[in-house]
Design an enzyme around this catalytic site. Structure first.
Site, mmCIF file in Angstrom:
data_model
loop_
_atom_site.group_PDB
_atom_site.id
_atom_site.type_symbol
_atom_site.label_atom_id
_atom_site.label_comp_id
_atom_site.label_asym_id
_atom_site.label_seq_id
_atom_site.Cartn_x
_atom_site.Cartn_y
_atom_site.Cartn_z
ATOM 1 N N GLU A 261 2.062 17.181 -13.455
ATOM 2 C CA GLU A 261 1.270 17.862 -12.467
ATOM 3 C C GLU A 261 0.349 18.811 -13.314
ATOM 4 O OE1 GLU A 261 2.258 20.905 -8.834
ATOM 5 O OE2 GLU A 261 3.174 21.067 -10.864
ATOM 6 N N ASP B 171 10.023 19.080 -17.340
ATOM 7 C CA ASP B 171 9.061 20.060 -17.796
ATOM 8 C C ASP B 171 9.193 20.817 -19.373
ATOM 9 O OD1 ASP B 171 8.024 19.702 -15.277
ATOM 10 O OD2 ASP B 171 8.200 21.432 -14.445
ATOM 11 N N GLU C 148 -1.162 22.215 -19.348
ATOM 12 C CA GLU C 148 0.092 22.660 -20.159
ATOM 13 C C GLU C 148 0.663 21.496 -21.075
ATOM 14 O OE1 GLU C 148 2.255 25.972 -17.722
ATOM 15 O OE2 GLU C 148 2.123 24.281 -16.396
#
Length: 742
Positions: A536, A461, A540
Site C-alpha cells: 500500500e 508490514d 514507507e
C-alpha cells in the site's frame, strides 16, 4: 567500492533481551523438511496458507491447486495466463481499479492416481522459488513435482515413475504432435476453446519420451509411467516466431535463483542467476519485467527475444535467453544524508538566517514534548513513527538549526525513549518465534487478534514498522557514536528480520520484505489472499531502504550502506514504472494512470484505495509519508506536479483536514518549496495539521532546504518547462528567490 554487497549483517545469536517461543498462530501447512528460515512474504505463500488453493504469481503465469474444482475436476496444479482483454475495470474515469480473473484453469499438470486424497506440500522455500509436490495421499511420495521460480519461461513438472495427465477446464479443441525440436524431446501443440495456443514438451531422463493421447476435451494423458519433465508454455497471440525460441530452450528449467551485487562509486550492479536442471547444456528462457529490461547490461540485452506476454500488474513481460541477468543502476544516491536532498542538486546542510531562526523557535517547543508519552504505545508502527519524528527534530536542531544545546537535551530524551524498546520493555515486547523464524510483536499472542498492530505478529508490514526504528537509531548513532556499542546488535536484528542479505544467517530468511525480482517490497505476511501479495505504501518501502542505507553509514558497514543505496535506486525505477504514474506511463492501463498513484498494488489487481479510507489525501498521501531526503528521488518533479494539479491545487489542499494537510504541503516542497515553507512558517499554524509521525521543525527545514537546492537563475528565471501547480508569474519566481536568500 564494495565487490560483494550481499554478505551477512551478522550470523550471531539475537540480543538476550529477546525471548523465544516455538509456536505461531499460523501453522506451517504442508511445508516439508525445511529447518532453515521460511520466507513469509513471498509469491508462493498462498500454497501453505488457508485452503492452499489460492494463486501464486510467477509472472507472466500464475498457478493454483485445482483441488477438484473446474470443468476438469482435477487435483493437479492449474496454470493460467491472462491477457489484457480479460481484465475487469471500474468504476469511474479514470477507473478505480482493474482486476484479472482468477480460477481460469487453462492447463493443469497432474498425474494418474491424483484424486480426492491428494495432498500438496512444499519444500526448498527460498527468496525466489519453491518446489510444489502433489502426492496421492499424505505421506506418499510425490506423483509430480513442480518447481516454481519467479519469471520462469516454462511451467515444468517433474515425473518420477508416474504417468502424466494434462487437463484443461477451458477445453481442448485439438492436440497435435509436432516434429521433435531436439534429441530426446517430444513436442505437442494444443489449441484451447478460447483460441489460445499452448506448447507441451516432454523430455525423458532416460530413453524416449512417452506419447500423449487426447482422451476427452478436458484430458490428455500418457499411457505409461514416465521419468522426465513435462513443460508447457503459451504462444503469444500473433507471434509466428516464438515457437523456434521455445524449441531451443525446451528441456532445461530453473530450480532456484540467487542475487549478487557490487557497487563502485555511484554505480551499482546486481545479478539474478539461476540454478538449472534437466538439459543443462541448453540456455534458460526466463521472463523479465519492464524495469529489468530498462536496466539490463549490454551482455544481457543480447538475450532479449521477441516473445512477450502480458502480466497482471507489471505490464508486458519479455522472454530473455540467458542463465543469468546483470542489471545496472548508474545513479546511486551515495551522497544522500539526513539533510534535505535533490537528485539534481544534492544535499543542503545550511539554511537561510530566517529559516534557522524559526526552526530554533519551533524546534525548542517540539523537542521538549513528552517523548515517552508519544512513543510508549501498543503499536510498533506508531511507536516507530514517533521515535523517527523526534530523531529528525533532534538532527535538525543539531545540524541545521545551530542549536546543539537543544539537540543534546532532546537526544537524551530520545535515547531514553528508545531504550524502552532496546530493552524489550514496551507494552507488547518482541519475541523471536522459531516456527517461521523471525522477530514479531507479541500483540497477537496476547490479544488473539490477527490484525493487532497491523498484523505485525503475522509478518505484515515489518519493513514499515522496523524501518522507523532503524532510522531513529541511525540518527542517534550519528550524533553520539558511543551509543552504538550497546545498541548495534538490537538494531541489526531488525535489519536482519526485514532485509537479511545472505543464506549464511541461520536466524532469518533472505530479504523477507524486498523482492529483488519485482524491485520493491511486499507488505502482506501470513494471510491467505485471492489476489496474493500487496503493498500500500511505496514511500514507507523507500523509507526502509533509506533507513538501512543510513544505519549502514552510521555504523561503518559499507556493504549495508551500498545495499540501501542500490535498493533506493531500484525503487526509484520501479515506483516510477508501477506505482507513481505520470501521464507518459505506458506500463499500467491507459484508463487507470489518471489516478496518479496505484493505491494498493496486488499481484493480481490494482485498486486506487487504501485499507483505511477512500479520501484522495489518504490514497495519494500514503505514498508520500514520511517526507525525507529520499522522497525527491522516488517522487519526481513531473509526477508531483501532475498529482498536485489532479487533486490538490486551486485551494483544494486547504479543504483537507488534520495531519494529511501537513503531509500534502510538505510534499509540495518538491516542486514549490516557497509555498510549502510559508505554510509551515505562518504565525497561526495549527498543530493539528501535523501527522503523528511528522514535525513542523523538519517540514520547515525540508521546505527551506528544497528552496535552496533550486538553482535560482536557471530554474526560476530561464526554464519555461517548470510550471508549479498554480502557474506562478515571473514576479512570483523573483519573490521566491528573495525568500530563499533571506
Amino acid at each position: 567500492m564494495s565487490s560483494n554487497i550481499f554478505v551477512p549483517v551478522s550470523t550471531g545469536a539475537l540480543p538476550s533481551v529477546i525471548g523465544s517461543r516455538p509456536d505461531h498462530p499460523v501453522p506451517r501447512l504442508g511445508i516439508s523438511n525445511q529447518s532453515t528460515p521460511l520466507s513469509t512474504n513471498k509469491f508462493y505463500a498462498n500454497l501453505f496458507l488457508g485452503n492452499q488453493n489460492q494463486g501464486a504469481w510467477t509472472h507472466p503465469y500464475s498457478v493454483s491447486w485445482a483441488k477438484g474444482t473446474g470443468n476438469a475436476a482435477s487435483w493437479g496444479l492449474s496454470v493460467s495466463h491472462i491477457e489484457a482483454s480479460q481484465r475487469a475495470y471500474g468504476p469511474g474515469n479514470p477507473v478505480q481499479y482493474f482486476i484479472n480473473p482468477i480460477g481460469i484453469q487453462s492447463m493443469i499438470l497432474s498425474a494418474v492416481g491424483l484424486g480426492s486424497d491428494t495432498t500438496l506440500t512444499t519444500s526448498e522455500l527460498t527468496a525466489f522459488s519453491v518446489n510444489v509436490h502433489l502426492s496421492q495421499s499424505a505421506g506418499a511420495p510425490p506423483a509430480v513435482t513442480i518447481p516454481l521460480v519467479q519469471g520462469m519461461g516454462f511451467i515444468t513438472a517433474i515425473y518420477s515413475y508416474s504417468a502424466p495427465v494434462i487437463q484443461s477446464s477451458v477445453f481442448f479443441r485439438s492436440l497435435s504432435a509436432v516434429q521433435s525440436p531436439q534429441s530426446g524431446v517430444a513436442k505437442y501443440q494444443v489449441t484451447l476453446e478460447d483460441n489460445s495456443i499452448w506448447l507441451i514438451y516432454l523430455t525423458a531422463s532416460s530413453g524416449s519420451p512417452v506419447a500423449l493421447q487426447q482422451i476427452s476435451n478436458t484430458v490428455i494423458q500418457a499411457p505409461a509411467e514416465f521419468n522426465g519433465t513435462v513443460q508447457i508454455a503459451k504462444v503469444p497471440q500473433g507471434n509466428t516466431t516464438a515457437q523456434s525460441t521455445y524449441d531451443a530452450a525446451a528441456g532445461v528449467y530453473a530450480t532456484t535463483a540467487q542475487v549478487s551485487g557490487s557497487v563502485s562509486g555511484s554505480v551499482g550492479s546486481y545479478s539474478l542467476s539461476w540454478t538449472k536442471a534437466g538439459k543443462t547444456s541448453n540456455t534458460l528462457l526466463m521472463f523479465a519485467l519492464p524495469h529489468h529490461v530498462q536496466s539490463f547490461s549490454s551482455g544481457t540485452k543480447s538475450g532479449v527475444t521477441g516473445i512477450q506476454l502480458q502480466t497482471t500488474t507489471k505490464g508486458i513481460a519479455t522472454a530473455v535467453v540467458a542463465d543469468s541477468w546483470t542489471l545496472t543502476e548508474s545513479s546511486l544516491p551515495t551522497d544522500m544524508g539526513f539533510a534535505p536532498w535533490s537528485p539534481s542538486l544534492r544535499s543542503v546542510t545550511s539554511l537561510s538566517a530566517a529559516a534557522i531562526q524559526l526552526i530554533q523557535s519551533v524546534g525548542a517547543s517540539e523537542v521538549s514534548q513528552d517523548m515517552n508519552a508519544q512513543t510508549n504505545l501498543n503499536s510498533m508502527y506508531f511507536s516507530g513513527k514517533a521515535l523517527s519524528k523526534f530523531a529528525t527534530i533532534v538532527y535538525t536542531l543539531h545540524d541545521l538549526g545551530q542549536r546543539p544545546d537543544l539537540a543534546a537535551t532532546g537526544l537524551a530524551s530520545l535515547k531514553k525513549a528508545f531504550a524502552l524498546f532496546a530493552s524489550n520493555q514496551q507494552q507488547y515486547p518482541l519475541v523471536y518465534e522459531t516456527a517461521w523464524k523471525g522477530v514479531v510483536s507479541t500483540a497477537s499472542y496476547a490479544t488473539n487478534d490477527s490484525g493487532a498492530d497491523f498484523g505485525n505478529t503475522y509478518y505484515n508490514d515489518h519493513h514499515f514498522h522496523y524501518g522507523y526504528f532503524i532510522h531513529t537509531a541511525a540518527v542517534i548513532g550519528y550524533l553520539d557514536p558511543s551509543w552504538l556499542a550497546a545498541n548495534q546488535a538490537w538494531v541489526n536484528m531488525l535489519v536482519r528480520d526485514v532485509a537479511n542479505p545472505s543464506t549464511a544467517d541461520p536466524y532469518f530468511p533472505v530479504s523477507r520484505s524486498f523482492d529483488w525480482y519485482h524491485g520493491h517490497s511486499w507488505a502482506k505476511g501470513l494471510f491467505e489472499s485471492g489476489d496474493s501479495k500487496d503493498e500500500e505504501s511505496s514511500s514507507e518501502d523507500a523509507m526502509c531502504a533509506y533507513a538501512i542505507k543510513m544505519w549502514g553509514k552510521t555504523i561503518g558497514d559499507a556493504n549495508m550502506e551500498a545495499r540501501g543505496n542500490l535498493m533506493l535506486a531500484i525503487l526509484a525505477r520501479t515506483l516510477h514504472d508501477y506505482f507513481l504514474m505520470e501521464s507518459t506511463n505506458t506500463i499500467q492501463p491507459a484508463n487507470f494512470i489518471g489516478n496518479k498513484v496505484t493505491g494498493i498494488l496486488f499481484e493480481n489487481k490494482i485498486d486506487h484505495t487504501t485499507y483505511f479510507g477512500t479520501n484522495p489525501e489518504y490514497i495519494e498521501g500514503i505514498h508520500m509519508i514520511p517526507l525525507n531526503p529520499s522522497s525527491a528521488l522516488t517522487r519526481t518533479q513531473n509526477f508531483v506536479s501532475e498529482e498536485w494539479a489532479t487533486y490538490f491545487n486551486n485551494g483544494r489542499v486547504d479543504q483537507v483536514a488534520g495531519g494529511w494537510r501537513g503531509i500534502l504541503y510538505a510534499n509540495l516542497a518538491i516542486i514549490d518549496p516557497v509555498t510549502s515553507y510559508n505554510f509551515f512558517a505562518q504565525s497561526n499554524f495549527d498543530a493539528s495539521w501535523l501527522d503523528g509521525g511528522a514535525s513542523r521543525t523538519w517540514y520547515l527545514a525540508y521546505s527551506a532546504g528544497e528552496c535552496l537546492l533550486f538553482n535560482f537563475f536557471f530554474l526560476f528565471l530561464s526554464l519555461p518547462f517548470f510550471t508549479p501547480a498554480d502557474e506562478p508569474s515571473r514576479s512570483w519566481r523573483i519573490e521566491m528567490i528573495a525568500i530563499c536568500i533571506l
